[in-house]
Design an enzyme around this catalytic site. Sequence first.
Site, short mmCIF file in Angstrom:
data_model
loop_
_atom_site.label_atom_id
_atom_site.label_comp_id
_atom_site.label_asym_id
_atom_site.label_seq_id
_atom_site.Cartn_x
_atom_site.Cartn_y
_atom_site.Cartn_z
N ARG A 121 0.85 -1.19 0.00
CA ARG A 121 0.00 0.00 0.00
C ARG A 121 0.88 1.24 0.00
O ARG A 121 1.87 1.31 0.73
CB ARG A 121 -0.95 0.03 1.22
CG ARG A 121 -2.06 -1.01 1.18
CD ARG A 121 -3.04 -0.75 0.04
NE ARG A 121 -4.11 -1.74 -0.02
CZ ARG A 121 -4.08 -2.84 -0.76
NH1 ARG A 121 -3.00 -3.12 -1.49
NH2 ARG A 121 -5.11 -3.66 -0.78
N GLU A 159 -4.90 6.76 -7.37
CA GLU A 159 -5.01 5.79 -8.46
C GLU A 159 -6.31 6.01 -9.23
O GLU A 159 -7.37 6.11 -8.60
CB GLU A 159 -4.96 4.37 -7.90
CG GLU A 159 -3.62 4.02 -7.26
CD GLU A 159 -3.52 2.56 -6.84
OE1 GLU A 159 -4.44 1.77 -7.18
OE2 GLU A 159 -2.55 2.21 -6.16
N HIS A 200 -0.76 -0.85 -10.41
CA HIS A 200 -1.44 -1.69 -9.42
C HIS A 200 -1.89 -3.00 -10.04
O HIS A 200 -3.07 -3.37 -10.01
CB HIS A 200 -2.62 -0.94 -8.80
CG HIS A 200 -2.94 -1.43 -7.41
ND1 HIS A 200 -3.59 -0.65 -6.48
CD2 HIS A 200 -2.69 -2.61 -6.80
CE1 HIS A 200 -3.73 -1.34 -5.35
NE2 HIS A 200 -3.19 -2.54 -5.52
#
Length: 325
Positions: A244, A273, A292
């Site tokens: 994270r 994001e 991601h």
Amino acid sequence: MEFMLIMNLKCVILDDYQNVAQTMADWSTLEGSVDIFSLTEHIDDESQLAEKIGDCDIVVIMRERTPFTASLFARLPKLKLLITSGMRNASIDLKAASAQGVTVCGTASGSEPPMELTWALILGLARHVVQENNAFRQSGPWQSSVGMTLSGKRLGLLGLGKIGGRMAQVANAFGMQVSAWSPNLTAERAQECGARLAESKEALLKESDIVSIHLVLGERSRGLIGRDELNMMKPSALLINTSRAAIINQNALIDALRENRIAGAGLDVFDIEPLPKEHPLRTLPNVLATPHLGYVADSNYRGYFEGAVEDIQAFLAGAPVRQLK
């Protein structure tokens, strides 16, 4: 629940970027009970999202791509069932869901895809794969870099859970030395995974050639790596984060990379994001980044969406499974 068996419910799958959600499971078992559609574009604005999905009874979300806050739940009075991939999603306000009468369920999630991507980032940085590939395609210099040999180097793992444990196994296969640290890690657990328990977080940062983060984001891990911690690392060291973004102070990381206080970073997670086009992490030459993708793999996607179908079936039968509370 009887009315659910009579009337069709409307289900939306959010953030289906690759437009594959409906091919990864047999959704036909829900025909006659649920009408399903996907949104392939991310909707960041809460008002626009609520308008788009306001008539939906079921929403399927992918990890933490779209936060479900109290204010969003309040805008979705028809929502009855929210399904997230995996069994943990910090971007869902579970108290607000409960207050609104929304059932929240999860799915299975594998540790192999994020572990494998972490090694892709490590190897890509260590052997300058992108730089050399770009030169190859553009008729640039034939060999312009000297790679880092992994054998004999020290991998420092912050976190030694499922993913961290697998990381240690692969590192041992490469002939690396492995250290690990987390607030509750024991020497016994470290030894089981083929690692050595570091004396402290600071010791791990100072001694490691590659530091890889595999911690759950929480109050103790948020901002765990800041300016002081980055300054402890070797100038030749690499920092990898597929966990994270908030575990690392992003401004401190950008400064350290700009000033070459560490050799490079492999990143799969970001504070925003999708990452804005003008963000400095998109242009720093010592960053190898992916959007991601850690969990984005065929096995996980099948598990996510097959699980979503099972969750909907169980909910319609009045016996929800894999509930998050």
